[in-house]
Scaffold this active site. Sequence first.
Site: not given
Ligand code: NAD
Length: 363
Positions: A126, A211
């Site tokens: 999401k 949420y």
């Molecule tokens: P994060 O920044 O921790 O991780 C992002 C990942 O994408 C990293 O591995 C990064 O290297 C990679 N990436 C690839 N291309 C990128 C770019 N151009 N810029 C930045 N990062 C890049 O983020 P996250 O918290 O893991 O979030 C990822 C997704 O998961 C989002 O869509 C977020 O909304 C979702 N999320 C959902 C929940 C949930 O509870 N359902 C919780 C956290 C995140």
Amino acid sequence: MEIERRTLIAAAPLLAAGSACAQGRGRTLGYAIVGLGGYGLGRIIPEFKNCTRSRLAAVVSGDPAKAKKVADEHGLGADAIYSYDDFDRIRDNPDVDIVYVCLPNSMHAEYTIRAARAGKHVMCEKPMAISVAECEAMIAACKAANRKLMIGYRCHFEATNIAAMRLAKSADTGKIRYVRSEHGFNAGDPTAWRLKRALSGGGSLMDMGIYSLQAARYMTGEEPIAVTARESTDRTDPRFREVEDMIDWTLEFPSGAIAGCQSMYSANQNRILLMGTRGRVELEPATRYEGNRLWTGRDGREQEVSPPPGPGKTQFAGQLDHLSACVQDGGTPIVSGEEGLRDMRIIEAIYRSAREGRTIRLA
Ligand code: NAD
């Protein structure tokens, strides 16, 4: 206490059906995790040990050293590691059934569509994407490839939220008149992708407000017919040069119920309150990874409710195994691409309402 016990016992067969579904028949399905960040690596990969129908089969990352380390730790070979550039080769890997997109929001559409074209089912985090047009393209690509598409709305697999959904429908709560939900956290690093519009598509609404929006919809079981929103952002704060901090919106539902929702990036909050004609249901924290709590009462938090177990060992395992079960048994995910699209239509209307300073009617 007797009231909650009766309501939750009535819900038990449904929950049991979910867990029977997750008991697993036949082989487990292989997931490729795309994006080894906080959520993909930190939260989802460790959950495969709690799954009965799902296993880690591949990783996709822009960082070869990190990908190798994760693959080694999970007993995967070099042939289970992909970069963003050679991701399409995944079509030749029969060990991968499902691709799980855990990337910044603006990359969800591209990787979902590429995964579907590679013949894989998709779990997408999401918010589903950053526009209605992208969501529609993702649904069309999965349909064309005859692949399933599910959105990572984990709360539908979380025991406290499931119990609250049952209570919301119960005679003890009565007719739902009002929902209030607030979600937020204090954003830190101004350079983070969440605060860059091109990658996030928006601010707190896209990340946390979704949420509150979801809660308003799954607790009432209704689709909103109108939205009125306003935004408050300090644009001199370096975190909020590109995206909104606080946004507050009111949804009107066909039954006459109203939901007051809010999200922000400048305070921690995580709450859902339902006011029915006979009683209230309150969750705080409501949608965290662990430790959510649920109360019922007439005037306040009178009784704390212990929910029965959810469909999986954890909400994450329940979510992963649900898509595997849908693939294996031919079902439709309870949180499909269409569900993500519904939210995105409302999100676009919330932003439009805040921008234009008027109520937007939803078709
Ligand atoms: P994060 O920044 O921790 O991780 C992002 C990942 O994408 C990293 O591995 C990064 O290297 C990679 N990436 C690839 N291309 C990128 C770019 N151009 N810029 C930045 N990062 C890049 O983020 P996250 O918290 O893991 O979030 C990822 C997704 O998961 C989002 O869509 C977020 O909304 C979702 N999320 C959902 C929940 C949930 O509870 N359902 C919780 C956290 C995140």
